[in-house]
Scaffold this active site. Structure first.
Site: not given
Ligand code: NDP
Length: 322
Positions: A136, A139-140
């Site tokens: 992701c 997200c990261d």
């Protein structure tokens, strides 16, 4: 309805499932939630969640899921550690089987089973999961600001993740296994126009390389020439698709060709009366914790409304123009 064991049965324990539980519990519906095989869902494999509103300093994924569970339990949700192994939506009340043995009847079922990111299936990918390997970018990606990263895949997700990462990272290597991309033309053009994205055509991931601190590079294999090469990267992002966890509902619930549940637009209603779908199981585009939580809320409100109309129906009252 009066014969159902539970009014609201929630399947899945990610942000969608717990948010549905919080709303249903606060409405006095005493929801019962089954966690599934991965209690807490996909966020339990994410270290830091920095994009969920309300956490100015970010929050650790597993911690956030424990908080969501506590919040759901505080209002009376019964959280059970078990798998729903089959369903029978052919009649009403709805029936589900837990761990292949216990049958429960439900007035409404909220499907919040999520989706699972596809992985390549090479051992180094597992070894460096959360240590440079992520599924992701949204997200990261932030943790790789000013660094070099690789993205594998050639669909819309890969194109979107590569362009997203190109804004944060020094360089993005896009690893494409064929000589063309599957992504829509507009997304491909965006990739091609981004100067710090380098596409490696006809290329597969041979191995992810790293040390105790995490990923340091990727060994690539050109599947046309057989030539191997190494690129230096600190992050490795998978964008080869997701698999919605919807197999057990297939017999009854309308889905698209890849298994995402179809809902009536603007609602969480499925084609089966009393069954609602929320979170990633019904969303192949956004797939964020916050959007999952939002639809979880919608699912609980839709379920509540359905139960009220069902109860009215039972006592002989019809609602509106029906
Ligand atoms: P897709 O299934 O569309 O694409 C997966 C990609 O991964 C393909 O290019 C495939 O390669 C590649 N791939 C699969 N397995 C491997 C492997 N083992 N090694 C290397 N490459 C591999 O998934 P997406 O997640 O990209 O998209 C899913 C759906 O969601 C699509 O309908 C898409 O349009 C939609 N979507 C829409 C977005 C938007 O509108 N903003 C954003 C993201 C997704 P190959 O082409 O060779 O098969």
């Amino acid at each position: 309805m009066t014969h159902a064991d539970v009014k609201v049965l929630i399947i899945g324990s990610g942000p969608a499932g717990y948010t549905a539980a919080i709303y249903a519990a606060r409405a006095g519906l005493k929801p019962v939630l089954y966690t599934g095989a991965q209690p807490g869902g996909q966020l339990t494999i994410t270290n830091d969640v920095e994009n969920f509103p309300g956490y100015p300093n970010g929050i650790n994924g597993p911690e956030m899921m424990i908080d969501l569970q506590k919040q759901a339990e505080r209002f009376g949700t019964k959280v059970n550690y078990g798998m729903i192994t089959s369903v029978d939506f052919s009649g009403y009340p709805l029936k589900v089987t837990v761990d292949e043995k216990d049958e429960i009847t439900a007035g409404t079922v909220i499907i919040a089973t999520g989706a699972t990111a596809k992985y390549l299936g090479i051992p180094s990918e597992e070894k460096f999961n959360n240590k440079g390997v992520s599924a992701c970018a949204v997200c990261d990606g932030f943790f790789y600001r000013g660094k070099d990263v690789a993205v594998v895949g050639a669909g819309d997700s890969a194109a979107e993740e590569a362009t997203y990462l190109a804004n944060l990272c020094t360089k993005v290597h896009l690893i494409v296994r064929r000589d063309e991309m599957r992504a829509s033309k507009i997304m491909q053009q965006r990739v091609l126009k981004t100067p710090n994205i380098q596409i490696h055509w006809n290329t597969e991931t041979d191995e992810i390389l790293g040390d105790d601190n995490g990923v340091t590079g990727v060994r690539l294999l050109n599947n046309k020439t057989g030539e191997k090469s190494i690129i230096s990267v600190q992050g490795f992002f998978l964008a080869i698709g997701h698999q919605p966890n919807t197999g057990i509902f297939k017999k009854y619930i309308d889905m698209d060709e890849t298994g995402y549940i179809k809902v009536v637009p603007g609602t969480t209603k499925t084609n089966v009366e009393g069954v609602f779908a929320v979170g990633d199981a019904a969303d192949k585009v956004y797939r964020q914790a916050i959007t999952a939580a939002g639809t979880g809320c919608m699912g609980a409100l839709d379920a509540e409304k359905f139960l009220v109309s069902k109860e009215m129906e039972e006592v002989g009252v019809t609602i509106g123009n029906q």
